[in-house]
Design a protein around this motif. Structure first.
Motif, short mmCIF file in Angstrom:
data_model
loop_
_atom_site.label_atom_id
_atom_site.label_comp_id
_atom_site.label_asym_id
_atom_site.label_seq_id
_atom_site.Cartn_x
_atom_site.Cartn_y
_atom_site.Cartn_z
N ASP A 99 -40.50 -2.50 91.82
CA ASP A 99 -40.86 -1.21 92.42
C ASP A 99 -41.07 -0.15 91.34
O ASP A 99 -41.99 0.66 91.43
N LEU A 102 -44.39 -0.95 89.52
CA LEU A 102 -45.52 -0.54 90.33
C LEU A 102 -45.70 0.98 90.30
O LEU A 102 -46.82 1.48 90.19
N THR A 106 -49.06 2.66 88.83
CA THR A 106 -49.83 3.55 89.70
C THR A 106 -50.01 4.91 89.05
O THR A 106 -51.09 5.51 89.11
N TRP A 167 -53.04 -5.41 89.19
CA TRP A 167 -51.83 -5.61 89.98
C TRP A 167 -51.48 -4.34 90.75
O TRP A 167 -51.13 -4.39 91.94
N ALA A 168 -51.59 -3.18 90.09
CA ALA A 168 -51.29 -1.91 90.76
C ALA A 168 -52.31 -1.63 91.86
O ALA A 168 -51.94 -1.17 92.94
N GLY A 172 -49.17 -4.05 94.06
CA GLY A 172 -48.05 -4.84 93.58
C GLY A 172 -48.00 -6.24 94.18
O GLY A 172 -47.04 -6.97 93.96
#
Length: 190
Positions: A99, A102, A106, A167-168, A172
């Motif tokens: 978390d 991510l 972001t 991935w972001a 995630g």
């Protein structure tokens, strides 16, 4: 470690945690250093004794992270190829809970100034890692970087950044390491 050092690390951790809470809820640009100081329970003046800028709160000590990668790279078997050794060494960066990772990824996507500062700090890693990759290529490091070693390190770091961004953008979902491996394979075999 003395009590003064432990106290300094505790305050830095409190500042980082307070800042991240605010960044996640308000956004990086909308969060002020005064808000961070208030949330962390320190004065604005004290805040800047512990951190140089808002960007530095997010980026932490990237030089230390680069040195960790270098240490891991030096520990890889001498016969291992440069790509394999570098890929394995970069695994030391896998420390953040998903978390938090991510949230950071972001923030980099959404904040151009933060992204630029990360790139600037990441460039210092070239100076750390290129000499070791030069040695792995059977060459002697010199004052001017070896072009092959420089390209390998720069490409691997670009793959790392690309994998993190993808991935972001996926929220995630999936395995960021698998995305990194896919990016490395594309660069090596394209």
């Amino acid at each position: 470690m003395g009590i003064r050092e432990r106290n300094r690390l505790a305050v830095e951790r409190d500042i980082s945690e307070a800042a991240m809470r605010l960044f996640v809820t308000q956004g990086f640009d909308a969060t002020t250093t005064d808000q961070i100081a208030r949330e962390a329970g320190v004065s604005p003046r004290s805040l800047f004794r512990y951190v140089g800028s808002k960007e530095d709160i997010v980026l932490g000590d990237m030089l230390a992270a680069g040195e960790s990668v270098l240490g891991a790279l030096r520990e890889r078997p001498p016969a291992e190829g440069p790509w394999e050794a570098l890929r394995a060494a970069l695994r030391v960066l896998e420390g953040n809970p998903p978390d938090r990772a991510l949230a950071l990824a972001t923030m980099f996507l959404e904040t151009p100034s933060l992204r630029a500062r990360r790139l600037e700090k990441r460039l210092a890693w070239l100076g750390l890692l290129v000499p070791e990759i030069t040695r792995r290529l059977g060459r002697t490091p010199g004052d001017v970087p070896d072009p092959a070693a420089h390209a390998i390190v720069a490409a691997a770091l670009a793959c790392l950044d690309s994998a993190t961004e993808i991935w972001a953008r996926r929220g995630g979902a999936g395995d960021v390491v698998a995305v990194f491996d896919e990016a490395l394979d594309a660069v090596r075999h394209a």
